[in-house]
Design an enzyme around this catalytic site. Structure first.
Site, PDB file in Angstrom:
ATOM      1  N   CYS A 111       0.818  -1.220   0.000  1.00  0.00           N
ATOM      2  CA  CYS A 111       0.000   0.000   0.000  1.00  0.00           C
ATOM      3  C   CYS A 111       0.852   1.270   0.000  1.00  0.00           C
ATOM      4  CB  CYS A 111      -0.939   0.018   1.193  1.00  0.00           C
ATOM      5  SG  CYS A 111      -2.072  -1.367   1.215  1.00  0.00           S
ATOM      6  N   HIS A 253      -2.758   7.503   2.196  1.00  0.00           N
ATOM      7  CA  HIS A 253      -3.286   6.220   1.720  1.00  0.00           C
ATOM      8  C   HIS A 253      -4.623   5.955   2.399  1.00  0.00           C
ATOM      9  CE1 HIS A 253      -3.978   2.101   0.915  1.00  0.00           C
ATOM     10  NE2 HIS A 253      -3.619   1.687   2.111  1.00  0.00           N
ATOM     11  N   ASN A 283     -10.152   0.265   0.333  1.00  0.00           N
ATOM     12  CA  ASN A 283      -8.685   0.332   0.292  1.00  0.00           C
ATOM     13  C   ASN A 283      -8.193  -0.233  -1.049  1.00  0.00           C
ATOM     14  OD1 ASN A 283      -5.940  -0.092   0.558  1.00  0.00           O
ATOM     15  ND2 ASN A 283      -6.049  -0.881   2.641  1.00  0.00           N
TER      16      ASN A 283
HETATM   17  O1  UT7 Z   1      -3.491  -0.595   3.627  1.00  0.00           O
HETATM   18  C1  UT7 Z   1      -2.694  -1.011   4.690  1.00  0.00           C
HETATM   19  C2  UT7 Z   1      -3.287  -2.217   5.263  1.00  0.00           C
HETATM   20  N1  UT7 Z   1      -4.511  -2.097   5.990  1.00  0.00           N
HETATM   21  C3  UT7 Z   1      -4.796  -1.225   6.979  1.00  0.00           C
HETATM   22  O2  UT7 Z   1      -4.177  -0.217   7.195  1.00  0.00           O
HETATM   23  C4  UT7 Z   1      -5.924  -1.587   7.883  1.00  0.00           C
HETATM   24  C5  UT7 Z   1      -5.564  -1.327   9.325  1.00  0.00           C
HETATM   25  N2  UT7 Z   1      -6.551  -1.791  10.283  1.00  0.00           N
HETATM   26  C6  UT7 Z   1      -7.822  -1.333  10.345  1.00  0.00           C
HETATM   27  O3  UT7 Z   1      -8.237  -0.527   9.553  1.00  0.00           O
HETATM   28  C7  UT7 Z   1      -8.699  -1.831  11.479  1.00  0.00           C
HETATM   29  O4  UT7 Z   1      -7.904  -2.472  12.439  1.00  0.00           O
HETATM   30  C8  UT7 Z   1      -9.810  -2.790  10.989  1.00  0.00           C
HETATM   31  C9  UT7 Z   1     -10.849  -2.014  10.203  1.00  0.00           C
HETATM   32  C10 UT7 Z   1      -9.228  -3.901  10.139  1.00  0.00           C
HETATM   33  C11 UT7 Z   1     -10.527  -3.413  12.187  1.00  0.00           C
HETATM   34  O5  UT7 Z   1     -11.047  -2.394  13.035  1.00  0.00           O
HETATM   35  P1  UT7 Z   1     -10.824  -2.483  14.619  1.00  0.00           P
HETATM   36  O6  UT7 Z   1     -11.569  -1.372  15.226  1.00  0.00           O
HETATM   37  O7  UT7 Z   1      -9.343  -2.569  14.844  1.00  0.00           O
HETATM   38  O8  UT7 Z   1     -11.552  -3.837  14.942  1.00  0.00           O
HETATM   39  P2  UT7 Z   1     -10.944  -5.129  15.608  1.00  0.00           P
HETATM   40  O9  UT7 Z   1     -10.032  -5.828  14.673  1.00  0.00           O
HETATM   41  O10 UT7 Z   1     -10.430  -4.743  16.947  1.00  0.00           O
HETATM   42  O11 UT7 Z   1     -12.232  -6.014  15.781  1.00  0.00           O
HETATM   43  C12 UT7 Z   1     -13.319  -5.620  16.630  1.00  0.00           C
HETATM   44  C13 UT7 Z   1     -14.411  -6.675  16.554  1.00  0.00           C
HETATM   45  C14 UT7 Z   1     -13.883  -8.104  16.709  1.00  0.00           C
HETATM   46  O12 UT7 Z   1     -14.809  -8.806  17.470  1.00  0.00           O
HETATM   47  P3  UT7 Z   1     -14.511  -9.106  19.040  1.00  0.00           P
HETATM   48  O13 UT7 Z   1     -13.234  -9.882  19.031  1.00  0.00           O
HETATM   49  O14 UT7 Z   1     -14.374  -7.738  19.664  1.00  0.00           O
HETATM   50  O15 UT7 Z   1     -15.715  -9.864  19.473  1.00  0.00           O
HETATM   51  C15 UT7 Z   1     -13.897  -8.640  15.299  1.00  0.00           C
HETATM   52  O16 UT7 Z   1     -14.080 -10.031  15.244  1.00  0.00           O
HETATM   53  O17 UT7 Z   1     -15.047  -6.623  15.277  1.00  0.00           O
HETATM   54  C16 UT7 Z   1     -15.086  -7.938  14.700  1.00  0.00           C
HETATM   55  N3  UT7 Z   1     -15.025  -7.815  13.256  1.00  0.00           N
HETATM   56  C17 UT7 Z   1     -16.102  -7.609  12.508  1.00  0.00           C
HETATM   57  N4  UT7 Z   1     -17.406  -7.495  12.819  1.00  0.00           N
HETATM   58  C18 UT7 Z   1     -18.272  -7.265  11.809  1.00  0.00           C
HETATM   59  C19 UT7 Z   1     -13.930  -7.838  12.452  1.00  0.00           C
HETATM   60  N5  UT7 Z   1     -14.291  -7.656  11.163  1.00  0.00           N
HETATM   61  C20 UT7 Z   1     -15.648  -7.509  11.165  1.00  0.00           C
HETATM   62  C21 UT7 Z   1     -16.611  -7.291  10.171  1.00  0.00           C
HETATM   63  N6  UT7 Z   1     -17.894  -7.163  10.526  1.00  0.00           N
HETATM   64  N7  UT7 Z   1     -16.276  -7.163   8.861  1.00  0.00           N
END
Ligand code: UT7
Length: 328
Positions: A111, A253, A283
């Site tokens: 990215c 980005h 993204n």
């Molecule tokens: O381009 C460079 C590469 N990518 C990035 O820069 C992405 C960087 N990361 C992010 O943007 C964020 O970390 C994410 C959007 C991927 C995730 O957001 P978050 O606020 O960090 O969520 P999390 O990973 O802490 O997950 C929170 C909860 C979890 O459930 P529990 O464990 O709290 O019960 C996940 O299982 O959300 C759950 N979850 C979802 N729920 C509904 C994860 N993906 C989803 C989903 N829909 N698609």
């Protein structure tokens, strides 16, 4: 002093639009979760048979038109999703755009591809190896997502964007530079696509799903992304003899609206100077910065920083004095 100068911009998006609600029909997710956690509303996805090079050609053609149709003698395609490992994607793109025998290379810093590709293009110009460079970021990451993995399947989209650079003067409108580039291989495991290279060649029949698809530790990537992009912008400003507050715009980005807001807050920059254009694109990896420049164009004369972070880990930023340019 000589410098690379921007003279054209072009983008390409596949026509198929897939909304969060569409994904919620096949995955345990919701429009509300995706929107509030990422800012994404929809993404474009390529249909079967369409490859990264097709999007690169379309964006490249538009960028060359925007630059006045004078062609280019070098083509860089920043991509994590090349058409195949060999040959590279760029040579075919150059051929299809009628630019052969232009210099043509692919560049993979995930990215973070676009700032790296701009710096490489500027280097080709100042080294005398080219007189006009077509710098393209193009991706079809949706091809590499596990459709059953909600932690990645909702985040990415396909697209391409390109700038044309020519050799000019550091005082010209459109002048690019300085740059700040960096990497940290010690945290490589937080963002991977393992199969298809020399470690796990594609012919092996024991590949696990975790090898075949993009895998990401989202929280860790988020943490590194905020820190590295903020630090890169500080280093860039210092190199340019500016304060970060002097930047008229920061084109980051587009991985997550919250990451961009966190970078702005950390640097004390008003959020409105850091456009968020992720809603309709998701993204798009190396393509996201030129897509953002086309979706929310800077004003001519603005001093804008382009900044990106991705797998590797890799990050980079570039300063551009935005020129009068009409996207092709
Ligand atoms: O381009 C460079 C590469 N990518 C990035 O820069 C992405 C960087 N990361 C992010 O943007 C964020 O970390 C994410 C959007 C991927 C995730 O957001 P978050 O606020 O960090 O969520 P999390 O990973 O802490 O997950 C929170 C909860 C979890 O459930 P529990 O464990 O709290 O019960 C996940 O299982 O959300 C759950 N979850 C979802 N729920 C509904 C994860 N993906 C989803 C989903 N829909 N698609």
């Amino acid at each position: 002093m000589t410098a690379a100068v921007v003279e054209g911009l072009g983008t390409a998006l596949p026509p198929r639009r897939v909304t969060n609600d569409d994904l919620a029909q096949v995955l345990d997710t919701s429009d509300e979760w995706i929107r509030t956690r990422t800012g994404i509303v929809a993404r474009r996805m390529v249909d079967d048979g369409v490859v990264t090079g097709d999007l690169a050609v379309e964006a490249g053609e538009r960028a060359l038109k925007s630059a006045g149709g004078q062609g280019a003698d070098a083509v860089i395609v920043a991509t994590t999703t090349p058409d195949q490992p060999l040959p590279n994607t760029a040579a075919g793109v150059a051929e299809r755009l009628g630019l052969a025998p232009a210099a043509a290379l692919d560049l993979n810093t995930a990215c973070a591809g676009f700032p790296y590709a701009l710096a490489t293009g500027a280097g080709l110009l100042t080294a005398g190896a080219a007189s006009r460079v077509l710098v393209i970021g193009a991706e079809t990451l949706t091809r590499f997502l596990d459709p059953g993995d909600r932690s990645t399947a909702v985040l990415f989209g396909d697209g391409a964007g390109a700038l044309v650079l020519r050799l000019g003067d550091a005082d010209d409108p459109g002048a690019v530079g300085p740059f700040d580039l960096g990497s940290d291989g010690s945290a490589a495991e937080i963002l991977t696509l393992s199969a298809g290279g020399s470690r796990l060649p594609p012919h092996r029949d024991d590949l696990a799903d975790d090898d075949k698809y993009l895998k990401m530790d989202g929280r860790e990537v988020y943490r590194h992304a905020v820190r590295r992009m903020a630090e890169s912008l500080e280093a860039l400003a210092q190199r340019a003899g500016l304060d970060v507050a002097d930047l008229d715009g920061v084109y980051a980005h587009q991985a997550n609206s919250r990451i961009i807001e966190a970078v702005a807050d950390r640097l004390g920059l008003p959020r409105e100077r850091c456009p968020v254009t992720i809603a309709e694109h998701a993204n798009t990896s190396a393509a996201s910065i030129p897509l953002a420049l086309a979706a929310a164009p800077p004003r001519p004369g603005d001093r804008v920083a382009l900044v990106a972070f991705g797998g590797g880990l890799a990050w980079g930023s570039a300063l551009v004095r935005w020129p009068e340019v009409t996207p092709g």
